[in-house]
Enzyme design. Structure first.
Site, PDB file in Angstrom:
ATOM      1  N   ALA A   1      -2.092  25.668  68.402  1.00 19.65           N
ATOM      2  CA  ALA A   1      -3.430  25.209  68.017  1.00 19.65           C
ATOM      3  C   ALA A   1      -3.441  24.489  66.665  1.00 19.65           C
ATOM      4  O   ALA A   1      -3.990  23.386  66.569  1.00 19.65           O
ATOM      5  CB  ALA A   1      -4.408  26.382  68.047  1.00 19.65           C
TER       6      ALA A   1
ATOM      7  N   ARG B   1      -6.902  18.577  74.575  1.00 17.28           N
ATOM      8  CA  ARG B   1      -6.739  19.984  74.926  1.00 17.28           C
ATOM      9  C   ARG B   1      -7.990  20.740  74.481  1.00 17.28           C
ATOM     10  O   ARG B   1      -8.321  20.782  73.294  1.00 17.28           O
ATOM     11  CB  ARG B   1      -5.470  20.561  74.261  1.00 17.28           C
ATOM     12  CG  ARG B   1      -4.219  19.739  74.639  1.00 17.28           C
ATOM     13  CD  ARG B   1      -2.951  20.547  74.545  1.00 17.28           C
ATOM     14  NE  ARG B   1      -2.950  21.630  75.504  1.00 17.28           N
ATOM     15  CZ  ARG B   1      -2.105  22.667  75.439  1.00 17.28           C
ATOM     16  NH1 ARG B   1      -1.220  22.742  74.459  1.00 17.28           N
ATOM     17  NH2 ARG B   1      -2.149  23.627  76.347  1.00 17.28           N
TER      18      ARG B   1
ATOM     19  N   ASP C   1      -5.147  31.208  70.377  1.00 14.21           N
ATOM     20  CA  ASP C   1      -5.588  29.816  70.329  1.00 14.21           C
ATOM     21  C   ASP C   1      -7.041  29.726  69.918  1.00 14.21           C
ATOM     22  O   ASP C   1      -7.468  28.735  69.327  1.00 14.21           O
ATOM     23  CB  ASP C   1      -5.341  29.127  71.673  1.00 14.21           C
ATOM     24  CG  ASP C   1      -3.862  28.810  71.841  1.00 14.21           C
ATOM     25  OD1 ASP C   1      -3.101  29.732  72.183  1.00 14.21           O
ATOM     26  OD2 ASP C   1      -3.460  27.662  71.570  1.00 14.21           O
TER      27      ASP C   1
ATOM     28  N   LYS D   1      -2.210  32.005  75.136  1.00 12.42           N
ATOM     29  CA  LYS D   1      -1.370  31.573  76.261  1.00 12.42           C
ATOM     30  C   LYS D   1      -1.503  32.537  77.432  1.00 12.42           C
ATOM     31  O   LYS D   1      -1.483  33.754  77.259  1.00 12.42           O
ATOM     32  CB  LYS D   1       0.086  31.521  75.795  1.00 12.42           C
ATOM     33  CG  LYS D   1       1.116  31.189  76.860  1.00 12.42           C
ATOM     34  CD  LYS D   1       0.854  29.905  77.614  1.00 12.42           C
ATOM     35  CE  LYS D   1       0.747  28.712  76.703  1.00 12.42           C
ATOM     36  NZ  LYS D   1       0.217  27.496  77.395  1.00 12.42           N
TER      37      LYS D   1
END
Lengths: 348, 348
Positions: free
Chosen positions: B58, B99, B239, B250
């Site tokens: 991140a 993302r 994240d 994850k």
């Protein structure tokens, strides 16, 4: 059976047989990328095929070991009776060492040795006696898988999104087959099952052969799929069930079972012939550790940084509190009552 | 820092920098099998590098996006003020789409746009204003990672066997570094983290560079390792953390957290700068879905049967009830009190 196709891995005679003093084995390590049959001409070759997972699954490896003993009897048919006994016992001991976790293997080997001893006593052909016995075991295994799959199909709901781990064998195929026959809309979510990819290859391929939609995910995903109720049912096989309701199965089963419980999703174990004979408690489970290097590669390609060690326990243990029910050929049991399996009569 | 080596991925300036109007990025997709740097000359190239995970994590992807905006200002330095504004906003919008789950990315982009607007107003060099700002953010990020790692090292017990998922970034490296400096005997058990293998590659390599023993396992194994207490501590990054104590990380983190709880093993989240600004509740988390095909391959080799579909949610969500504590640069918080992070003063 109707016109609907059943997957290749459902009938064990199509993946394993005895032929002119050799054992023929479908190579499950490369299937479905190639469909090749390995010819084993010695006990050692069968032992290595089991160790290297050319053949896998608790019942199939037991059948292969049994046929290896028939082959050994064939190769030594001229030997005197006592020597034959020693040879077969030595072969049995080699085969027993291949994979320690499943119970079918050592059980079938023991039975084959008894059959051989009996045949030697009565002067029968030992090779043929063992082969006939093993073929009966395979035929029985096929029936057990079909009956287990039939019982399991009954509890598959319409709209089932079925999370699997590893390849749950012929019973899984029959479960899927009958569920579709019964008009249910189902989809399989196969966890790929590293390092050997039984899920991505064998489970996925079996579903595809039966025209059942299948999604492959990596082994870190089942938890989230259940968290989001993308899957609503967890189904695995069992390499060994103990009478106190514990299940040893392909590693990853336990953490899937935790996710199922945390999200109120049922976890059904396809238990085939139920608990292992004489395995009263979880302490009887021996977890096989395979070559640590194997987890550092995928299909021959290095996946891990140089210098890293590997560790490869091949199975894990799921306690009964995480299992909704164990489905066998004789019906469906709560895990804590699986010891009652032996009280039930086989269905005809 | 003493003579002991710190791993390459600990200092972000060694993996990412601005050079003569280009952005240089260590290719994390191939590291450590090769150590190559990608040169990005357009915003689109940086966006694709983020999407394809040439750079991951991140904070690092946020830095790369920031430097892409500096580059865009450089490429358009002759344009009139209003046009420059439009160009930067369009670039920002492209970069934001890469993302969706981590919060650093959009936050850093917003800040860069403000810096640019300010520079345009005062007639400063926009490229240089953004670059200087992003370099300060990276320097601050390095400090945050080091402080987080220092706090985490304090709670690593001697004899720790540390289960990881994915690569928990520079803070993990500092945690390991300081734990060893403090004389603790530790070993890392890195879950490989399919399909990109961040664990098998980045976590394992970082440990190896620091002479810390590391064992790689497949993603179906952490549960059993905790069941057997082969690992006695679970550590991951985050994240996105929300103020109500939920952690997006994850995929695989959630099922590891379940296994940690089931076996009374502490789960520590390396939370860096704490909760995302304005992310009060778990509902603000958007789970990125990546190209489904990616889970059907490993390092370019097909792993799944032809005809299988893929599914690739890149992150999962772990509820606070499964988290022992969140370790930040400002100290250690119970997950339910992580909202107090903003009340704490940064440490000097």
């Amino acid at each position: 059976m109707s016109e609907r196709k059943i997957a290749l891995l459902s009938d064990r005679f199509k993946t394993l047989w005895y032929e002119y003093g050799t054992v023929k084995i479908l190579n499950r390590k490369t299937y479905p990328f190639s469909t090749e049959y390995v010819t084993c001409r010695t006990v050692e070759e069968v032992a290595v095929a089991i160790e290297k997972m050319i053949i896998q699954g608790a019942p199939p490896i037991a059948y292969a070991a049994g046929l290896a003993l028939a082959m050994e009897a064939h190769l030594n048919h001229n030997k005197p009776q006592t020597e034959m006994c020693t040879i077969l016992q030595s072969a049995a001991s080699r085969l027993r060492r291949t994979r320690p976790t499943g119970w079918d293997l050592s059980f079938t080997i023991d039975c084959c040795l008894e059959i051989a001893a009996q045949a030697l006593k009565t002067g029968e052909n030992v090779e043929e006696a063992i082969r006939v016995y093993v073929y009966e075991v395979i035929e029985d295994g096929n029936q057990v898988a079909r009956a287990t799959g039939r019982h399991a199909a009954d509890i598959v709901p319409d709209g089932a999104r079925i999370q699997t781990m590893c390849f749950a064998g012929a019973a899984l195929n029959y479960m899927l087959y009958y569920a579709v026959e019964d008009g249910k809309d189902i989809r399989v979510y196969a966890s790929e099952t590293r390092p050997y990819l039984q899920g991505a290859r064998l489970t996925a391929q079996s579903a595809i052969e039966m025209d059942i939609p299948v999604t492959v995910v990596t082994d870190n995903m089942p938890g989230f799929l259940m968290y989001r109720h993308i899957t609503n049912m967890l189904v695995t096989a069992a390499d060994k069930i103990t009478s106190d309701g514990y299940v040893a199965n392909k590693i990853g089963t336990y953490q899937c079972a935790l996710a199922a419980q945390d999200n109120d999703i049922p976890f059904y174990v396809l238990g085939y012939k139920g608990p292992a004979p004489n395995a009263k408690t979880v302490d009887t489970i021996v977890i096989e550790e395979r070559d640590p290097e194997e987890v550092l590669y995928c299909l021959g390609v290095r996946t891990a940084a140089q210098g890293a060690q590997g560790f490869y326990p091949a199975f894990d243990i799921t306690p009964p509190r995480l299992i909704t029910a164990i489905v066998t050929d004789r019906g469906i049991f709560p895990p804590n009552l699986i010891w009652r399996y032996s009280e039930m009569k086989p269905e005809k």
